[in-house]
Design a protein around this motif. Structure first.
Motif, PDB file in Angstrom:
ATOM      1  N   CYS A 207      -4.791   6.383  -3.050  1.00 57.41           N
ATOM      2  CA  CYS A 207      -6.243   6.259  -3.178  1.00 57.41           C
ATOM      3  C   CYS A 207      -6.889   7.643  -3.182  1.00 57.41           C
ATOM      4  O   CYS A 207      -6.346   8.591  -2.615  1.00 57.41           O
TER       5      CYS A 207
ATOM      6  N   VAL B 218       0.611   2.984  -3.317  1.00 55.49           N
ATOM      7  CA  VAL B 218      -0.739   3.158  -3.846  1.00 55.49           C
ATOM      8  C   VAL B 218      -1.340   4.452  -3.319  1.00 55.49           C
ATOM      9  O   VAL B 218      -1.301   4.715  -2.116  1.00 55.49           O
TER      10      VAL B 218
ATOM     11  N   CYS C 272       0.812  -1.218   0.000  1.00 55.41           N
ATOM     12  CA  CYS C 272       0.000   0.000   0.000  1.00 55.41           C
ATOM     13  C   CYS C 272       0.848   1.273   0.000  1.00 55.41           C
ATOM     14  O   CYS C 272       0.308   2.360  -0.229  1.00 55.41           O
TER      15      CYS C 272
ATOM     16  N   CYS D 182      -7.867  -0.148  -3.268  1.00 51.68           N
ATOM     17  CA  CYS D 182      -8.487   1.000  -2.618  1.00 51.68           C
ATOM     18  C   CYS D 182      -9.943   0.666  -2.303  1.00 51.68           C
ATOM     19  O   CYS D 182     -10.690   0.226  -3.182  1.00 51.68           O
TER      20      CYS D 182
ATOM     21  N   CYS E 158      -6.251   2.290   1.446  1.00 54.53           N
ATOM     22  CA  CYS E 158      -5.662   1.112   0.819  1.00 54.53           C
ATOM     23  C   CYS E 158      -5.680  -0.052   1.809  1.00 54.53           C
ATOM     24  O   CYS E 158      -5.289   0.100   2.962  1.00 54.53           O
TER      25      CYS E 158
END
Length: 294
Positions: free
Chosen positions: A81, A79, A76, A97, A87
């Motif tokens: 979101c 990532v 995560c 997400c 995440c």
């Protein structure tokens, strides 16, 4: 002859007695290796050695997967979101997400926000959460209209004056001037990036580029969550919210920029809304983003 037999028998008896005696001795005198006594240094090391959860950073101890005391990178971490989402790892350990489960409880009235549906919400998190739930067809969604809910301004909803036709007609010019003045003020305070600073200098020296450069700068500045060559209505929040109390025409003006009503504003729609020549507006966002990353 009898003497020889007696002597052999006596010798055999002595040998058997010696072997038996030796066996008993070995049995009762078994050797035991003494246990090593811990030295002072080893005792201190054992006492001061941190536990696994204490020897790892908080994120690794709480969220990361641990294998042989080595923190494994959390998927995560890479990532991003959108608003109202967080995440989480799925069953296969892949990052995804999802809608935030619950928003922090807000007690201060200044944290309240007014949505485009003229509804007061306890926080911006609650608005973004509801939009996420509706876009994922979650049973907690209050209705289809909330798929495109966004924040109009901070504070409780209040009645806004109606934007008159004459005010709306003059608003694009005022908006262009405001964008350029903001860009120039940021340049004077050295708060613009080098490439945007070059655009501002060009606008200062070339009157034909004054408004177009300011329009391109603001479009690229807004298109960043994520950068997809569109400005969504919630990405317009940095413009709408601060001006709402002073410019009651700002909200209907920004809504009019979305000519096809798809809740996305392209750079061509942005130019048309500001009454600029669409051919003079170039999509430089990718080039500017690449230059900033160098």
């Amino acid at each position: 002859m009898k003497v020889l037999k007696f002597a052999a028998f006596a010798l055999l008896f002595v040998l058997i007695s010696d072997v038996s005696a030796d066996g008993k001795t070995r049995k009762h005198k078994k050797y035991r290796r003494p246990r090593p006594q811990p030295t002072e240094s080893s005792a201190e090391v054992a006492q001061n050695e941190p536990k696994l959860s204490e020897s790892l950073p908080p994120m690794a101890a709480g969220l990361d997967m641990i294998d042989n005391r080595v923190p494994v990178t959390d998927p995560c971490l890479d990532v991003q979101c959108g608003a109202g989402m967080v995440c989480e790892l799925d069953k296969e350990g892949e990052a995804q997400c999802v809608c935030i489960a619950s928003c922090p409880e807000e007690t201060e009235s200044r944290r309240k926000v007014c949505s485009n549906l003229n509804e007061t919400w306890p926080s911006d998190c609650a608005v973004y959460q509801q939009r996420c739930l509706c876009r994922n067809n979650d049973p907690k969604c209050k209705g289809d209209k909330y798929k495109h809910i966004h924040i109009e301004y901070y504070g409780t909803c209040r009645e806004m004056p109606e934007c008159k036709t004459s005010e709306m007609a003059d608003f694009p010019r005022r908006m262009r001037d405001w964008l350029f003045n903001v860009m120039r003020d940021l340049a004077d305070r050295r708060e613009l990036s080098p490439h945007y600073l070059e655009m501002e200098k060009d606008a200062e020296s070339n009157m034909t580029r004054r408004w177009t450069n300011a329009a391109i700068w603001k479009f690229c500045d807004l298109d960043g969550h994520p950068p997809d060559r569109f400005v969504s209505r919630h990405e317009l929040f940095p413009i709408r919210a601060p001006l709402m109390a002073l410019e009651h025409c700002i909200s209907p003006f920004l809504n009019s920029c979305d000519t096809d009503d798809d809740h996305k504003i392209t750079i061509k729609e942005w130019a048309k809304c500001l009454e600029l020549d669409e051919d003079d507006i170039e999509d430089k966002c990718d080039d500017l983003a690449s230059a900033e990353a160098e």
